[in-house]
Write a protein that holds these residues in place. Structure first.
Motif, PDB file in Angstrom:
ATOM      1  N   ALA A   1       0.861  -1.263   0.080  1.00  0.00           N
ATOM      2  CA  ALA A   1      -0.081  -0.149   0.029  1.00  0.00           C
ATOM      3  C   ALA A   1       0.850   1.430  -0.005  1.00  0.00           C
ATOM      4  N   ALA A   2       1.782   1.177   0.565  1.00  0.00           N
ATOM      5  CA  ALA A   2       2.697   2.375   0.737  1.00  0.00           C
ATOM      6  C   ALA A   2       3.692   2.615  -0.567  1.00  0.00           C
ATOM      7  N   TYR A   3       3.847   1.601  -1.496  1.00  0.00           N
ATOM      8  CA  TYR A   3       4.473   1.798  -2.576  1.00  0.00           C
ATOM      9  C   TYR A   3       3.686   1.207  -3.968  1.00  0.00           C
ATOM     10  N   PRO A   4       2.443   2.255  -4.116  1.00  0.00           N
ATOM     11  CA  PRO A   4       1.820   1.737  -4.926  1.00  0.00           C
ATOM     12  C   PRO A   4       1.737   1.860  -6.437  1.00  0.00           C
ATOM     13  N   ARG A   5       2.975   2.720  -6.981  1.00  0.00           N
ATOM     14  CA  ARG A   5       3.586   2.437  -8.077  1.00  0.00           C
ATOM     15  C   ARG A   5       4.926   2.243  -8.508  1.00  0.00           C
ATOM     16  N   VAL A   6       5.467   1.049  -8.174  1.00  0.00           N
ATOM     17  CA  VAL A   6       6.869   0.896  -8.171  1.00  0.00           C
ATOM     18  C   VAL A   6       7.679   1.007  -9.469  1.00  0.00           C
ATOM     19  N   ARG A   7       8.631   1.408  -9.310  1.00  0.00           N
ATOM     20  CA  ARG A   7       9.485   1.768 -10.536  1.00  0.00           C
ATOM     21  C   ARG A   7      10.474   0.492 -10.679  1.00  0.00           C
ATOM     22  N   GLU A   8      11.137   0.386 -11.858  1.00  0.00           N
ATOM     23  CA  GLU A   8      11.932  -1.112 -12.341  1.00  0.00           C
ATOM     24  C   GLU A   8      12.554  -1.392 -11.487  1.00  0.00           C
ATOM     25  N   TRP A   9      13.448  -0.782 -10.554  1.00  0.00           N
ATOM     26  CA  TRP A   9      14.427  -1.328  -9.921  1.00  0.00           C
ATOM     27  C   TRP A   9      14.165  -1.271  -8.541  1.00  0.00           C
ATOM     28  N   GLU A  10      12.996  -1.025  -7.965  1.00  0.00           N
ATOM     29  CA  GLU A  10      12.496  -1.155  -6.914  1.00  0.00           C
ATOM     30  C   GLU A  10      11.806  -2.591  -6.473  1.00  0.00           C
TER      31      GLU A  10
ATOM     32  N   THR B   1      16.764   4.193 -23.233  1.00  0.00           N
ATOM     33  CA  THR B   1      17.827   4.329 -21.915  1.00  0.00           C
ATOM     34  C   THR B   1      18.096   3.182 -21.055  1.00  0.00           C
ATOM     35  N   GLN B   2      17.332   2.118 -21.107  1.00  0.00           N
ATOM     36  CA  GLN B   2      17.212   0.876 -20.375  1.00  0.00           C
ATOM     37  C   GLN B   2      16.837  -0.040 -21.141  1.00  0.00           C
ATOM     38  N   ARG B   3      16.885  -1.413 -20.655  1.00  0.00           N
ATOM     39  CA  ARG B   3      16.696  -2.604 -21.440  1.00  0.00           C
ATOM     40  C   ARG B   3      15.293  -3.131 -20.800  1.00  0.00           C
ATOM     41  N   VAL B   4      14.807  -2.856 -19.683  1.00  0.00           N
ATOM     42  CA  VAL B   4      13.773  -3.225 -18.932  1.00  0.00           C
ATOM     43  C   VAL B   4      12.872  -2.278 -18.889  1.00  0.00           C
ATOM     44  N   TYR B   5      11.673  -2.408 -19.227  1.00  0.00           N
ATOM     45  CA  TYR B   5      10.482  -1.351 -19.162  1.00  0.00           C
ATOM     46  C   TYR B   5       9.318  -1.851 -18.347  1.00  0.00           C
ATOM     47  N   ASN B   6       8.793  -1.158 -17.483  1.00  0.00           N
ATOM     48  CA  ASN B   6       7.373  -1.376 -16.870  1.00  0.00           C
ATOM     49  C   ASN B   6       6.621  -0.874 -17.892  1.00  0.00           C
ATOM     50  N   ILE B   7       5.412  -1.386 -18.025  1.00  0.00           N
ATOM     51  CA  ILE B   7       4.136  -0.889 -18.773  1.00  0.00           C
ATOM     52  C   ILE B   7       2.904  -1.244 -18.248  1.00  0.00           C
TER      53      ILE B   7
ATOM     54  N   ASP C   1      -0.510 -10.886  -3.291  1.00  0.00           N
ATOM     55  CA  ASP C   1      -0.190 -10.198  -2.220  1.00  0.00           C
ATOM     56  C   ASP C   1       1.333  -9.498  -2.492  1.00  0.00           C
ATOM     57  N   THR C   2       2.126 -10.354  -2.914  1.00  0.00           N
ATOM     58  CA  THR C   2       3.509  -9.925  -3.339  1.00  0.00           C
ATOM     59  C   THR C   2       3.697  -9.002  -4.296  1.00  0.00           C
ATOM     60  N   TRP C   3       2.628  -9.240  -5.307  1.00  0.00           N
ATOM     61  CA  TRP C   3       2.958  -8.034  -6.659  1.00  0.00           C
ATOM     62  C   TRP C   3       2.287  -6.835  -6.242  1.00  0.00           C
ATOM     63  N   PRO C   4       3.105  -5.959  -6.838  1.00  0.00           N
ATOM     64  CA  PRO C   4       2.561  -4.668  -6.858  1.00  0.00           C
ATOM     65  C   PRO C   4       1.144  -4.016  -7.254  1.00  0.00           C
ATOM     66  N   MET C   5       0.554  -2.916  -6.694  1.00  0.00           N
ATOM     67  CA  MET C   5      -0.598  -2.358  -7.110  1.00  0.00           C
ATOM     68  C   MET C   5      -0.581  -1.954  -8.432  1.00  0.00           C
ATOM     69  N   ASP C   6       0.519  -1.358  -8.657  1.00  0.00           N
ATOM     70  CA  ASP C   6       0.591  -0.940 -10.141  1.00  0.00           C
ATOM     71  C   ASP C   6       2.088  -0.455 -10.272  1.00  0.00           C
ATOM     72  N   THR C   7       2.441  -0.374 -11.666  1.00  0.00           N
ATOM     73  CA  THR C   7       3.758   0.077 -11.946  1.00  0.00           C
ATOM     74  C   THR C   7       4.007   1.329 -12.487  1.00  0.00           C
ATOM     75  N   ASP C   8       5.059   1.900 -12.292  1.00  0.00           N
ATOM     76  CA  ASP C   8       5.276   3.273 -13.012  1.00  0.00           C
ATOM     77  C   ASP C   8       6.077   3.030 -14.421  1.00  0.00           C
ATOM     78  N   ASP C   9       5.412   3.434 -15.327  1.00  0.00           N
ATOM     79  CA  ASP C   9       5.713   3.085 -16.644  1.00  0.00           C
ATOM     80  C   ASP C   9       6.371   4.496 -17.372  1.00  0.00           C
ATOM     81  N   LYS C  10       6.713   5.376 -16.620  1.00  0.00           N
ATOM     82  CA  LYS C  10       7.039   6.714 -17.132  1.00  0.00           C
ATOM     83  C   LYS C  10       8.379   6.458 -18.227  1.00  0.00           C
ATOM     84  N   HIS C  11       9.280   5.729 -17.823  1.00  0.00           N
ATOM     85  CA  HIS C  11      10.474   5.522 -18.856  1.00  0.00           C
ATOM     86  C   HIS C  11       9.896   5.033 -20.230  1.00  0.00           C
ATOM     87  N   ALA C  12       8.831   4.106 -20.147  1.00  0.00           N
ATOM     88  CA  ALA C  12       8.427   3.452 -21.469  1.00  0.00           C
ATOM     89  C   ALA C  12       7.798   4.590 -22.463  1.00  0.00           C
ATOM     90  N   ARG C  13       7.077   5.434 -21.542  1.00  0.00           N
ATOM     91  CA  ARG C  13       6.129   6.771 -22.332  1.00  0.00           C
ATOM     92  C   ARG C  13       7.247   7.800 -22.739  1.00  0.00           C
TER      93      ARG C  13
END
Ligand code: SER
Length: 337
Positions: free
Chosen positions: A137-146, A255-261, A297-309
């Motif tokens: 709940a505290a990290y609802p939009r995780v970034r690739e490296w988190e 700029t990276q090889r792995v992207y959240n979407i 429950d171990t999977w995030p609520m959402d991911t941050d895909d700003k790098h892909a954008r």
């Protein structure tokens, strides 16, 4: 001269189905597919050749490499998260060792032709591992490296293969005098995918698509996670669009090889609400499977895909409402009519 082709592994699976249709329409390059299963007839007509075999069989891969010049590999074959917990050793052999063989093949081909083979790899929200619900709940939009602490065999396999792909692209044979031309690895971390035309098998995000397809068929469904369970989802056409857009992006813009979407995050209850809105008679209850619940429950609520954008212009066509109203519901209705 060998013939130039696109190779798709796992072509009979959910993403494969949709990808074959799209790539065949584009028609730039012929398709060779590899899967343990036959391709359905409609798809088989669209490909140059289907090989029924395993990505873990080096002889099969060698035979493909000797006959075709592979320009792009879409490596979709994998055992998903629930199935992988039942047979973890096999999952590792397929998900990791199979991927290693394909990466080696792509590296050799890149060197041989002096031009990188593109290697498109679907990873997953399963590459994350939130330690508890408070952190989730505290990290609802995780970034690739988190929070890269997967607790499943499947998630660990995906995360490691991301690293392997980066190794083969950027550090392969790093001690040799002259670095060989090597492959161009590009990876997407998908959320739970929902198709109107196929039902997933062996995954743990399957409760979403399963409740929808059950409702359309008029059969009762027991959702195996709690109503408040939240992860992100995506319509299959967006999943395919993402893979094609990432493949089409100029290397210098990445700029990276792995992207959240991502497309939209929602809870199981919100998913159920959408299904009931479309199929008011749907009987959807809850029968919690504690162990599968533990995985989601171990999977995030959402991911941050700003790098892909930013890097390759990623944007989903389907937000939640459009996904249900324009893509899922009308097509699923037709399917079960
Ligand atoms: N949808 C997959 C699964 O449930 C996660 O990538 O295993």
């Amino acid at each position: 001269m060998r013939k130039k082709v696109i190779l798709i592994t796992g072509a009979s699976g959910e993403i494969g189905h949709a990808l074959v249709d799209n790539l065949a329409e584009g028609g730039d390059c012929e398709l060779v597919t590899l899967d343990l299963q036959e391709l359905p007839d409609a798809a088989a007509r669209k490909v140059k050749r289907h090989i029924k075999g395993s990505i873990t069989d080096k002889m099969t891969l060698d035979a493909i490499a000797s006959e075709y010049e592979i320009d792009v590999i879409y490596h979709l074959a994998a055992l998903l998260s629930t199935r992988a917990e039942v047979i973890p050793g096999t999952a590792h052999r397929v998900n990791v060792e199979g991927t290693l063989l394909l990466l080696e093949m792509a590296a050799e081909q890149s060197q041989f032709r002096g031009k990188p083979v593109q290697f498109i790899f679907p990873s997953s929200i399963a590459a994350y591992g939130m330690p508890d619900l408070e952190t989730k709940a505290a990290y609802p939009r995780v970034r690739e490296w988190e929070w890269n602490y997967p607790t499943t065999m499947y998630g660990a396999n995906k995360l490691y293969c991301e690293r392997l792909g980066i190794y083969f692209s950027d550090h392969y044979k790093q001690l040799s005098e002259e670095r060989p031309t090597t492959l161009d690895f590009r990876c997407l971390r998908y959320p739970g995918l929902i198709s109107a035309f196929t039902v997933p098998s062996g995954g743990t995000s399957d409760y979403g698509p399963e409740m929808l397809h059950a409702a359309a068929k008029g059969v009762p469904y027991h959702c195996f996670v709690r109503p408040d369970t939240s992860i992100n989802f995506m319509a299959m056409p967006d999943a395919v669009k993402a893979a094609l857009s990432l493949a089409a992006a100029p290397a210098k813009s990445l700029t990276q090889r792995v992207y959240n979407i991502t497309a939209f995050g929602l809870s199981a209850e919100q998913f159920r609400d959408q299904v009931v809105k479309a199929f008011p008679g749907a009987e959807i209850g809850y029968q919690i499977h504690e162990k599968r619940q533990g995985i989601v429950d171990t999977w995030p609520m959402d991911t941050d895909d700003k790098h892909a954008r930013r890097d390759w212009g990623w944007q989903p066509d389907y937000g939640m409402e459009r996904c249900f109203e324009e893509y899922l519901v009308p097509n699923i209705r037709k399917r079960y009519e």
